[in-house]
Design an enzyme around this catalytic site. Structure first.
Site, PDB file in Angstrom:
ATOM      1  N   CYS A 190     -19.889  12.756  10.914  1.00 34.44           N
ATOM      2  CA  CYS A 190     -20.211  12.920   9.494  1.00 34.44           C
ATOM      3  C   CYS A 190     -18.984  12.773   8.608  1.00 34.44           C
ATOM      4  CB  CYS A 190     -20.846  14.288   9.257  1.00 34.44           C
ATOM      5  SG  CYS A 190     -22.339  14.543  10.223  1.00 34.44           S
ATOM      6  N   ALA A 192     -30.661  18.678  12.008  1.00 32.38           N
ATOM      7  CA  ALA A 192     -29.918  19.935  12.014  1.00 32.38           C
ATOM      8  C   ALA A 192     -29.372  20.297  10.642  1.00 32.38           C
ATOM      9  CB  ALA A 192     -28.772  19.856  13.021  1.00 32.38           C
TER      10      ALA A 192
END
Length: 385
Positions: free
Chosen positions: A331, A78
């Site tokens: 992340c 993504a």
């Protein structure tokens, strides 16, 4: 450290990643060895078979989002798809005055891509959210300028599970002839998704029980607004949008995962909502706890809870001894900084750090939830007294 001998905690971090379905693994395996051809090799059966497998997967992925197969461009994930959408659109309009509208609670992949084009001259507006993480659509409309090129708003938030009103946003974009790009990473495979009114949409296989390292960008066809220019060149693969040898096993796995998701989304969402509500209802009876976000318009498998009176890093470390959870996006969860999503919703730094995201998945059982409730209570008792 020998991972195979590790005694794993109960996994409640499905928004970070999901395990591959066994059927997905079985579908992929032949393309590592027996059918190892390069999908771009047009002169022999090894390449033909690989290409056929890719096109079959493209159709499976397209069906999951009610798109046409020619509108699916495979990427490494993504983040690459997001960069192709944003930076590729910036390249289309290079030399023109450009304005992009997004939101303070977007994933870092979107925010960082916007920062990159801002450094190159684009104007960027980041919309605020209310204390529940929701957008003001009237404010969105008021921010549109004559040189606005894109509205970039996520479908569902990765930290709170809040679902944005995508259908209404798409109508606003259409009315003003602005490209609408959505990061649908947490939506695709979790809730029914249709691409009507959307120009660009990024998603990733590993969020819906497929492999890591493969994702896709939906690029709307048959529309006057331009498509993005490639940001990776060198061979013209994927209709020229994304060059590079295709990850055939990964793409096959993404296709299989998409096919399986189509058959199970609705039933699974109902089961997970009951388990999530059991978890959330019990944890919110604990003194000093509060829900981050709204109980309305959210994903059925996610809850984000703030715990007053404890130090965030110690809380996360203690809970993770038995329950695998996150304090925010995977992340950025290694950072001691509080979540930018929760900060945008008005939480203090201390309370933002002391917030935990619990995200459930298809392998979560009621006994896991009851163990989690017991463990969190024990951790809080120890940390607070």
């Amino acid at each position: 450290m020998v991972i195979s001998n590790m005694n794993y905690p109960i996994y409640l971090d499905y928004n970070a990643t999901t395990p591959c379905e066994q059927e997905v693994i079985e579908a992929m395996l032949p393309y590592f060895s027996q059918h190892f051809g390069n999908a771009a090799s047009k002169a022999h059966p090894f390449g033909w078979l690989a290409e056929e497998a890719v096109e079959n997967a493209r159709e499976q992925v397209a069906q999951l989002i009610a798109a046409k197969s020619k509108e699916i461009i495979f990427t490494s994930g993504a983040t690459e798809a997001i960069n192709l959408a944003i930076q590729g659109t910036f390249e289309v309009y290079k030399g023109e005055k450009q304005h992009y509208i997004s939101c303070q609670t977007e994933h870092k992949a979107v925010l960082d891509a916007l920062k990159a084009i801002e450094k190159q001259g684009a104007d960027v507006t980041l919309l605020p959210v209310d204390p529940y993480g929701q957008l003001d659509l009237e404010n969105l409309k008021s921010q549109i300028r004559p040189h606005t090129k894109m509205i970039a708003l996520m479908w569902a938030n990765n930290e709170t599970g809040i679902i944005h009103p995508v259908e209404q946003i798409s109508k606003i974009a259409e009315e003003h002839q602005v490209i609408f790009f959505t990061d649908a990473v947490q939506a695709v495979g979790k809730i029914p998704v249709k691409i009507e009114g959307i120009h660009l949409m990024a998603f990733s296989a590993h969020k819906f029980y497929g492999p890591k390292g493969v994702g896709a960008l939906y690029i709307r066809h048959n529309h006057p607004l331009p498509k993005p220019l490639p940001i990776i060149v060198g061979g013209g693969h994927e209709k020229g949008f994304r060059s590079g040898t295709l990850n055939v096993p990964g793409i096959v796995g993404m296709g299989k995962a998409a096919e399986l998701r189509q058959m199970s989304i609705i039933d699974e969402a109902g089961k997970l909502a009951k388990l999530r509500d059991l978890l959330e209802g019990n944890l919110l009876t604990i003194l000093g706890t509060s829900l981050n976000g709204s109980k309305e318009n959210r994903l059925s498998h996610v809850t984000n809870i703030a715990f007053k009176g404890v130090e965030g890093e110690e809380l996360l470390r203690s809970i993770n001894k038995k329950i695998a959870v996150s304090s925010g996006s995977a992340c950025s969860s290694i950072s001691p900084k509080p979540s930018h999503v929760l900060a945008a919703m008005g939480l203090s730094n201390d309370l933002g750090r002391a917030s935990i995201r619990f995200s459930l998945g298809k392998f979560t059982q009621e006994e896991d939830i009851r163990s989690c409730i017991e463990h969190v209570n024990a951790v809080l008792k120890k940390l607070r007294y």
